[in-house]
Design an enzyme around this catalytic site. Structure first.
Site, short mmCIF file in Angstrom:
data_model
loop_
_atom_site.label_atom_id
_atom_site.label_comp_id
_atom_site.label_asym_id
_atom_site.label_seq_id
_atom_site.Cartn_x
_atom_site.Cartn_y
_atom_site.Cartn_z
N LYS A 35 1.01 -1.36 -0.20
CA LYS A 35 -0.11 -0.55 0.31
C LYS A 35 0.71 0.99 -0.35
CE LYS A 35 -4.47 0.38 2.59
NZ LYS A 35 -5.05 0.37 3.49
N PHE A 262 -30.53 11.57 6.20
CA PHE A 262 -30.94 10.18 6.46
C PHE A 262 -32.35 10.27 6.61
CE2 PHE A 262 -26.48 8.24 7.08
CZ PHE A 262 -26.28 9.65 6.79
N GLY A 266 -34.88 2.78 1.91
CA GLY A 266 -34.18 1.95 0.33
C GLY A 266 -33.26 0.85 0.72
N GLY A 270 -25.64 -0.08 4.18
CA GLY A 270 -24.81 -1.26 4.32
C GLY A 270 -23.01 -0.40 5.27
N CYS A 273 -19.59 0.85 8.82
CA CYS A 273 -18.98 0.89 9.18
C CYS A 273 -20.88 1.25 10.44
CB CYS A 273 -19.50 3.41 9.34
SG CYS A 273 -18.35 3.40 8.69
C1 UGA Z 1 -20.61 6.50 8.58
C2 UGA Z 1 -21.33 8.01 8.78
O1 UGA Z 1 -22.39 8.75 8.45
C3 UGA Z 1 -19.93 9.11 9.21
O2 UGA Z 1 -20.49 10.13 9.90
C4 UGA Z 1 -19.34 7.91 10.24
O3 UGA Z 1 -17.77 8.89 10.48
C5 UGA Z 1 -18.63 6.49 9.34
O4 UGA Z 1 -19.58 5.81 8.95
C6 UGA Z 1 -17.80 5.92 10.12
O5 UGA Z 1 -18.16 5.61 10.75
O6 UGA Z 1 -16.58 6.26 9.89
P1 UGA Z 1 -20.46 5.47 5.74
O7 UGA Z 1 -20.54 4.63 6.61
O8 UGA Z 1 -19.16 6.22 5.19
O9 UGA Z 1 -20.38 6.79 6.74
O10 UGA Z 1 -21.53 6.37 5.57
P2 UGA Z 1 -23.36 7.08 5.21
O11 UGA Z 1 -23.65 8.46 4.33
O12 UGA Z 1 -23.82 7.35 6.83
O13 UGA Z 1 -23.83 6.40 4.56
C7 UGA Z 1 -24.60 4.69 5.34
C8 UGA Z 1 -25.27 3.62 4.47
O14 UGA Z 1 -26.81 3.91 4.59
C9 UGA Z 1 -25.63 3.82 3.13
O15 UGA Z 1 -25.97 2.46 3.01
C10 UGA Z 1 -26.50 4.18 2.51
O16 UGA Z 1 -26.77 3.64 1.48
C11 UGA Z 1 -27.35 4.18 3.67
N1 UGA Z 1 -28.82 5.20 3.90
C12 UGA Z 1 -27.93 6.64 4.78
C13 UGA Z 1 -29.56 5.14 3.92
O17 UGA Z 1 -30.29 4.41 3.11
N2 UGA Z 1 -30.44 6.17 3.83
C14 UGA Z 1 -30.27 7.63 4.12
O18 UGA Z 1 -31.17 7.78 4.32
C15 UGA Z 1 -29.11 7.61 4.22
#
Ligand code: UGA
Length: 456
Positions: A35, A262, A266, A270, A273
């Site tokens: 990496k 949020f 859907g 996933g 996190c």
């Molecule tokens: C999440 C948090 O949003 C971040 O603040 C945090 O820092 C990060 O985890 C972490 O712990 O490192 P992330 O996993 O990148 O970030 O993605 P998100 O945007 O939170 O989405 C997570 C999942 O939820 C995705 O599969 C997304 O499609 C789904 N989602 C999100 C929904 O189904 N509906 C929504 O309204 C929002």
């Protein structure tokens, strides 16, 4: 300031490049020599908007370097951020072996005072344990500074955070971290994200104890996951009674106490996190004698998304065996090539198990998906996966999919059926183009009996 960042994964790279951009001299360490070679050759081991330019610029300015030996970083840097992975163990608890391994190595080569900052997501009280370990050996102090970097917008989240949280045991540690983040707190940097950024309000800098900072991270992610499962539960009701979840979410989200983010229904959440952090938080609660049944329900609703979606496909297609199905989107969300715990891959696995012939496309995630799912076909673009398909499944809401020539898509399909797992298309627009369209919680698929007039 000289700062070390241990771990060149998603969080480590954004942190390292971001800290370099605001003027620090950053040494980013990863013991994966391959990496490090990739990074030294000027490429990135992952896809994240803006990050490649940021890394390139800061390496050229000699503010950012990559090394594989932790000793080379520790001796030069008073502050060390730990950004290594904390995956789930089989029982759902957090695997802290990488964090502990890094702590051990720091202890071996540290001389004098170092502030060791946990940025990796860890269970509450991990910092306290690390502190005990260091205290018995040398003058290292442990702090917590959880990351709130969302994949796909991680660079933006670094520069324009909703808050910066630091959990510390001393004023010295708080002072060091405040100094490091000062340009972000004051928003006084040339913004690498927006061409004309304008003056922003200061970012709140929250100083707390280490336990609280660790807990803030798990509580934040769990709350966001809860919002998603909540709206998915409402989507199921909308579908059963004939209501439109998009309208419901819009109006509910207008209440400032709730907020509109949020609340997108859907196929569920996933990524690397939410699923892992929820599992871990439920166990942390249990160990502390607190029943987090609420969060178990959030997990359960999310698991059911996949089954419900596959049932929906079967309701439309009957048996899926031998049928060609196109898939738009493999990443767990748009803006990333990450397929870890991607709902799209979970749906595909179920369909493949039932004999469906899948051809999938994603603008960024095909390479990573292929490693997980070598047995399916991958199309060169969104049109290629529509060819001769009896259904198209929309599973990651990439902006590109919004701009497709729908007439062309319809023309090449065997049956113009689109099953939208992210509600990314408007039902009216799909109908105009002659598609049979099925979304989440927005169709009227079965009404409750409407009560007639009394005594009728
Ligand atoms: C999440 C948090 O949003 C971040 O603040 C945090 O820092 C990060 O985890 C972490 O712990 O490192 P992330 O996993 O990148 O970030 O993605 P998100 O945007 O939170 O989405 C997570 C999942 O939820 C995705 O599969 C997304 O499609 C789904 N989602 C999100 C929904 O189904 N509906 C929504 O309204 C929002």
């Amino acid at each position: 300031m000289n700062v070390a960042v241990v771990g060149a994964g998603y969080v480590g790279l954004i942190t390292a490049a971001g800290l370099a951009e605001i003027g620090h001299r950053v040494i980013c360490v990863d013991d994966d020599t391959r990496k490090v070679e990739v990074l030294i050759s000027g490429r990135l081991p992952l896809y994240e908007p803006i990050l490649e330019d940021l890394v390139k610029r800061n390496r050229q300015a000699k503010r950012l370097e990559f090394v594989s030996r932790i000793e080379d970083a520790v001796e030069k840097c008073p502050v060390i951020f730990i950004c290594v992975g904390t995956p789930s163990l089989e029982d759902g608890e957090t695997d802290l072996s990488s964090v502990e391994g890094v702590a051990r190595k720091i202890a071996e080569c540290a001389r004098g005072y170092h502030l060791v900052v946990e940025k990796s997501t860890v269970p509450v009280q991990t910092g306290r344990r690390l502190q005990k370990y260091f205290k018995s050996r040398l003058q290292c102090e442990v702090a917590s500074n959880p990351e709130f970097l969302s994949e796909g917008s991680g660079v933006e989240d670094f520069f324009h955070p909703d808050r910066i949280v630091v959990g510390v045991d001393s004023e010295k540690a708080a002072g060091l971290l405040k100094e490091i983040y000062q340009p972000v707190i004051q928003q006084s940097f040339a913004c690498p994200v927006h061409a004309s950024c304008g003056k922003r309000a200061e970012a709140p800098f929250i100083v707390t104890d280490v336990n609280s900072a660790e807990l803030i991270k798990h509580a934040s992610n769990s709350f966001l996951a809860m919002k998603i499962s909540f709206i998915n539960m409402i989507a199921d009701l909308c579908e059963a009674v004939g209501a439109d979840v998009e309208k419901v979410a819009e109006a509910v989200g207008m209440d400032k106490r709730i907020g509109d983010r949020f609340l997108k229904p859907g196929v569920g959440f996933g990524g690397s996190c939410f699923p892992k952090d929820l599992q871990a938080f439920v166990r942390i609660g249990r160990k502390a004698g607190c029943d987090f049944g609420l969060l178990r329900e959030v997990e359960k609703i999310n698991h059911q998304r996949i089954d419900l979606f596959v049932k929906k496909i079967k309701r439309e297609l009957g048996e899926v065996s031998g049928k060609r199905i196109g898939v738009w989107g493999l990443a767990f969300k748009p803006g990333t090539d990450d397929v870890r715990t991607s709902p799209s891959l979970a749906v595909i696995r179920e369909l493949v198990a039932e004999g469906a012939l899948i051809r999938a496309y994603d603008p960024e995630a095909i390479e990573k998906a292929r490693a997980e799912l070598p047995g399916i076909e991958y199309g060169r673009d969104a049109y290629a996966v529509a060819e001769n398909a009896e259904a198209l499944l929309a599973l990651t809401e990439w902006e590109d999919f919004q701009h497709l020539d729908l007439a062309k898509v319809r023309q090449v399909m065997a049956r113009p059926l689109v099953i939208d797992g992210r509600n990314m298309f408007s039902p009216a627009r799909m109908a105009e183009h002659g598609f049979e369209y099925v979304g989440i919680g927005r169709g009227v698929t079965g009404h409750l009996p409407v009560p007639g007039p009394k005594n009728a």
